[in-house]
Design a protein around this motif. Structure first.
Motif, PDB file in Angstrom:
ATOM      1  N   LEU A 118      45.282  53.228  34.717  1.00 62.71           N
ATOM      2  CA  LEU A 118      44.499  54.004  34.354  1.00 62.71           C
ATOM      3  C   LEU A 118      45.228  55.698  33.825  1.00 62.71           C
ATOM      4  O   LEU A 118      45.484  56.038  34.236  1.00 62.71           O
ATOM      5  CB  LEU A 118      43.303  54.079  34.736  1.00 62.71           C
ATOM      6  CG  LEU A 118      42.415  52.857  34.860  1.00 62.71           C
ATOM      7  CD1 LEU A 118      41.225  53.092  36.111  1.00 62.71           C
ATOM      8  CD2 LEU A 118      42.216  52.098  33.277  1.00 62.71           C
ATOM      9  N   TYR A 122      40.051  61.052  33.430  1.00 68.07           N
ATOM     10  CA  TYR A 122      39.588  60.583  32.166  1.00 68.07           C
ATOM     11  C   TYR A 122      38.164  61.063  32.174  1.00 68.07           C
ATOM     12  O   TYR A 122      37.640  61.795  33.013  1.00 68.07           O
ATOM     13  CB  TYR A 122      39.452  58.588  32.898  1.00 68.07           C
ATOM     14  CG  TYR A 122      38.776  58.457  34.459  1.00 68.07           C
ATOM     15  CD1 TYR A 122      37.627  58.917  34.526  1.00 68.07           C
ATOM     16  CD2 TYR A 122      39.309  58.767  35.604  1.00 68.07           C
ATOM     17  CE1 TYR A 122      37.751  58.661  36.141  1.00 68.07           C
ATOM     18  CE2 TYR A 122      39.602  59.467  36.658  1.00 68.07           C
ATOM     19  CZ  TYR A 122      38.175  58.627  36.980  1.00 68.07           C
ATOM     20  OH  TYR A 122      37.584  58.751  37.706  1.00 68.07           O
ATOM     21  N   PRO A 123      37.762  60.749  30.979  1.00 68.94           N
ATOM     22  CA  PRO A 123      35.901  60.601  30.330  1.00 68.94           C
ATOM     23  C   PRO A 123      35.082  60.634  31.203  1.00 68.94           C
ATOM     24  O   PRO A 123      35.338  58.883  31.622  1.00 68.94           O
ATOM     25  CB  PRO A 123      36.146  61.065  29.287  1.00 68.94           C
ATOM     26  CG  PRO A 123      37.577  60.700  28.822  1.00 68.94           C
ATOM     27  CD  PRO A 123      38.529  60.191  29.607  1.00 68.94           C
ATOM     28  N   ASP A 125      32.441  59.313  31.019  1.00 69.59           N
ATOM     29  CA  ASP A 125      31.832  58.275  30.034  1.00 69.59           C
ATOM     30  C   ASP A 125      32.874  56.823  29.793  1.00 69.59           C
ATOM     31  O   ASP A 125      32.659  56.364  29.019  1.00 69.59           O
ATOM     32  CB  ASP A 125      31.113  57.902  28.638  1.00 69.59           C
ATOM     33  CG  ASP A 125      31.905  59.270  27.916  1.00 69.59           C
ATOM     34  OD1 ASP A 125      33.365  59.824  28.318  1.00 69.59           O
ATOM     35  OD2 ASP A 125      31.604  59.750  26.433  1.00 69.59           O
ATOM     36  N   SER A 126      34.265  57.225  30.255  1.00 71.95           N
ATOM     37  CA  SER A 126      35.421  56.239  29.808  1.00 71.95           C
ATOM     38  C   SER A 126      35.115  54.725  30.594  1.00 71.95           C
ATOM     39  O   SER A 126      34.598  54.450  31.213  1.00 71.95           O
ATOM     40  CB  SER A 126      36.266  56.607  29.710  1.00 71.95           C
ATOM     41  OG  SER A 126      36.762  57.325  31.335  1.00 71.95           O
ATOM     42  N   ARG A 127      36.124  53.997  29.968  1.00 74.52           N
ATOM     43  CA  ARG A 127      36.558  52.442  30.476  1.00 74.52           C
ATOM     44  C   ARG A 127      36.933  52.858  32.134  1.00 74.52           C
ATOM     45  O   ARG A 127      36.680  51.955  33.176  1.00 74.52           O
ATOM     46  CB  ARG A 127      37.093  51.595  30.229  1.00 74.52           C
ATOM     47  CG  ARG A 127      38.015  50.545  30.922  1.00 74.52           C
ATOM     48  CD  ARG A 127      38.905  49.971  30.177  1.00 74.52           C
ATOM     49  NE  ARG A 127      39.183  48.119  31.181  1.00 74.52           N
ATOM     50  CZ  ARG A 127      40.278  48.434  31.499  1.00 74.52           C
ATOM     51  NH1 ARG A 127      41.030  49.573  31.064  1.00 74.52           N
ATOM     52  NH2 ARG A 127      40.426  46.890  31.789  1.00 74.52           N
ATOM     53  N   ALA A 128      37.882  53.567  32.209  1.00 72.92           N
ATOM     54  CA  ALA A 128      38.716  53.965  33.274  1.00 72.92           C
ATOM     55  C   ALA A 128      37.304  54.412  34.140  1.00 72.92           C
ATOM     56  O   ALA A 128      37.438  54.237  35.346  1.00 72.92           O
ATOM     57  CB  ALA A 128      39.677  55.073  33.215  1.00 72.92           C
TER      58      ALA A 128
END
Length: 255
Positions: A118, A122-123, A125-128
């Motif tokens: 990952l 990371y943002p 609202d991301s998958r990560a």
């Protein structure tokens, strides 16, 4: 593999960051601490984590929880591949305040391996971020394994405990320990429980289990380990092992 610096980990702005490493046999890291809490997972090999308050043996495929700012040292027995996550202080509600060995479920193991690929930053609202949030939920449900060995702060008692680890035996006599500290049996019993949180007998059994796991991982036979620890038969050792960890030694190491 993601091998990032401690400075980057401590400076990260996201709630959870990950790190992955491979270590050669017999690696011993320096004492250190982090501003974040850490879940250290050994995908392979055995790790020993030591602090001034105790020592924890981490079998293959399990993990150890380390709270923020706890100075610790990690020793690797055999080749060890690790997956780690570091959690900031604002997300530690409901998580342990002391070190402990924990069971890593199949779901948590899959999530830990996924984190290595990952983005580091990371943002929200991301998958990560979703994966890291799910890991936080899983952390709050993790099971503690009886593989910690608390050490007393009392200097003479601590020295006696460390000497015991050099030659552990299920036949350790409480009266002999009390005499070596020039104490009555009653005073020694009170001191031991106050300093370790365990009875003398429970601590000795834990120490025997603690020293057996690295030997099992190295391929030594149950019979040799059982006799060295003073058990009358391998079956007696296996019974103790099963009571503590739920399965016999052979099945545990195979798993």
């Amino acid at each position: 593999m993601r091998d990032v610096s401690w400075q980057d980990i401590d400076a990260a702005t996201v709630p959870v960051v990950s790190r992955a490493n491979d270590y050669p046999e017999e690696t011993v890291g320096p004492p250190h601490n982090h501003s974040r809490a850490q879940l250290l997972h050994g995908a392979t090999g055995v790790m020993i984590v030591s602090t001034v308050h105790g020592t924890w043996v981490v079998p293959p495929a399990q993990g150890v929880w380390i709270p923020p700012r706890v100075v610790h040292q990690v020793s690797m027995l055999g080749k060890v591949s690790t997956r780690n996550i570091y959690i900031d202080r604002d997300h530690l509600l409901g998580l342990p305040e002391e070190c402990r060995v924990v069971a890593i479920t199949p779901l948590m193991r899959s999530l830990l391996f996924e984190t290595a690929d990952l983005p580091f930053d990371y943002p929200p609202d991301s998958r990560a971020a979703a994966i890291m949030t799910l890991l936080l939920h899983e952390l709050r449900a993790m099971e503690t394994l009886p593989l910690g060995l608390p050490f007393p702060e009392h200097a003479r008692l601590a020295a006696r405990c460390r000497a015991f680890l050099e030659q552990p035996s299920v036949h350790a006599a409480i009266d002999a320990w009390a005499a070596s500290l020039s104490m009555s049996r009653r005073a020694f019993t009170r001191l031991f429980r106050h300093e370790t949180g365990l009875s003398f007998r429970a601590w000795c059994q834990q120490a025997c289990l603690f020293t057996a796991l690295p030997r099992l991982n190295a391929g030594e036979s149950v019979t040799a380990i059982a006799l060295d620890l003073g058990y009358e038969t391998p079956a007696a050792f296996t019974s103790m092992f099963k009571r503590a960890l739920g399965v016999p030694p052979s099945r545990y190491m195979k798993a």
